[in-house]
Design a protein around this motif. Structure first.
Motif, PDB file in Angstrom:
ATOM      1  N   MET A 109      -2.042   2.550  -4.262  1.00 32.63           N
ATOM      2  CA  MET A 109      -2.671   1.364  -3.708  1.00 32.63           C
ATOM      3  C   MET A 109      -3.205   1.718  -2.324  1.00 32.63           C
ATOM      4  O   MET A 109      -2.438   1.940  -1.392  1.00 32.63           O
ATOM      5  CB  MET A 109      -1.673   0.205  -3.622  1.00 32.63           C
ATOM      6  N   THR A 110      -4.525   1.768  -2.227  1.00 35.52           N
ATOM      7  CA  THR A 110      -5.192   2.211  -1.007  1.00 35.52           C
ATOM      8  C   THR A 110      -5.960   1.056  -0.368  1.00 35.52           C
ATOM      9  O   THR A 110      -6.796   0.434  -1.038  1.00 35.52           O
ATOM     10  CB  THR A 110      -6.187   3.345  -1.336  1.00 35.52           C
ATOM     11  N   PRO A 111      -5.704   0.728   0.903  1.00 34.96           N
ATOM     12  CA  PRO A 111      -6.439  -0.362   1.545  1.00 34.96           C
ATOM     13  C   PRO A 111      -7.911  -0.022   1.745  1.00 34.96           C
ATOM     14  O   PRO A 111      -8.246   1.094   2.157  1.00 34.96           O
ATOM     15  CB  PRO A 111      -5.717  -0.540   2.887  1.00 34.96           C
ATOM     16  N   LEU A 134      -7.045  -3.918  -1.890  1.00 33.96           N
ATOM     17  CA  LEU A 134      -6.401  -2.659  -2.252  1.00 33.96           C
ATOM     18  C   LEU A 134      -7.119  -2.060  -3.456  1.00 33.96           C
ATOM     19  O   LEU A 134      -7.364  -2.749  -4.454  1.00 33.96           O
ATOM     20  CB  LEU A 134      -4.926  -2.886  -2.605  1.00 33.96           C
ATOM     21  N   TRP A 152      -9.206   7.950  -2.989  1.00 35.49           N
ATOM     22  CA  TRP A 152      -8.134   7.574  -2.063  1.00 35.49           C
ATOM     23  C   TRP A 152      -7.904   8.648  -0.997  1.00 35.49           C
ATOM     24  O   TRP A 152      -7.403   8.371   0.094  1.00 35.49           O
ATOM     25  CB  TRP A 152      -6.837   7.312  -2.826  1.00 35.49           C
ATOM     26  N   GLN A 169       0.822  -1.207   0.000  1.00 35.93           N
ATOM     27  CA  GLN A 169       0.000   0.000   0.000  1.00 35.93           C
ATOM     28  C   GLN A 169       0.856   1.257   0.000  1.00 35.93           C
ATOM     29  O   GLN A 169       1.960   1.296   0.524  1.00 35.93           O
ATOM     30  CB  GLN A 169      -0.949  -0.010   1.200  1.00 35.93           C
TER      31      GLN A 169
END
Length: 206
Positions: free
Chosen positions: A61-63, A72, A117, A39
């Protein structure tokens, strides 16, 4: 109920009782390591400055969906056009033995979710009905050492129609602060029709 059944099995000395046990969180330390290092916000600016055959690409990449597992939300765009990503995906990370599977999903209405995001809680409104599996395009990774994972898609398993391609292949290496990703598309004769030709893109975490 599961615990009652399991106790009964033990008392009777029955075999095959493991399935009656209450499921436990089976995340390994390696799984948590992979999720953590993937992430973030990455850029290929350094590579683009050294080699004009590569573009400066932004990779985010965002959880999301933390209560459901390891997901993600992924956006990939030219760095100066981050509001217009050319690739929007969701990756689901799971572990099978010593392998780590990154299953790929597309979004039915991806424009609705671009740029969220900055407020990741907005993705709580995204449901599983809004995504579609890219069957055969999962990346299988193995841990090579601390904070180092490497893997690829299956051989000719991921279909692609981009620029006359029949199938696509991805090779990925993930480290603590970098991701190397080499995506290529091939036609029915095995000729490459899209993607980098010299090697993968090198993304550095910002």
């Amino acid at each position: 109920m599961r615990n009652v059944l399991f106790s009964l099995c033990i008392a009777l000395g029955l075999l095959g009782c493991k399935s009656a046990q209450t499921p436990k969180n089976t995340d390994s330390s390696a799984m948590k390591e992979l999720v953590t290092i993937m992430q973030g916000h990455y850029s290929s600016e350094k590579q683009a400055n050294l080699d004009k055959d590569y573009f400066n690409i932004s990779l985010r990449m965002t959880p999301i969906w933390k209560s459901k597992g390891h997901y993600l939300f992924v956006e990939q765009a030219l760095f100066n056009k981050q509001d217009q990503p050319y690739r929007v995906r969701i990756y689901k990370l799971t572990q099978q033995g010593d392998q780590f599977i990154s299953t790929i999903y597309t979004l039915k209405d991806e424009k609705k979710w671009i740029g969220k995001w900055a407020t990741p809680e907005a993705y709580d409104q995204l449901s599983e009905a809004d995504i579609e599996l890219k069957d055969g395009c999962e990346v299988v990774l193995k841990r090579l050492g601390k904070n180092t994972f490497e893997g690829a898609t299956g051989d000719k398993t991921c279909p692609s129609e981009l620029r006359g391609a029949r199938w696509a292949n991805s090779k990925v290496t993930v480290t603590q602060n970098t991701i190397r990703s080499w995506d290529q598309g091939f036609d029915k004769d095995g000729k490459q029709v899209w993607g980098a030709t010299k090697g993968g893109y090198e993304f550095i975490k910002m």
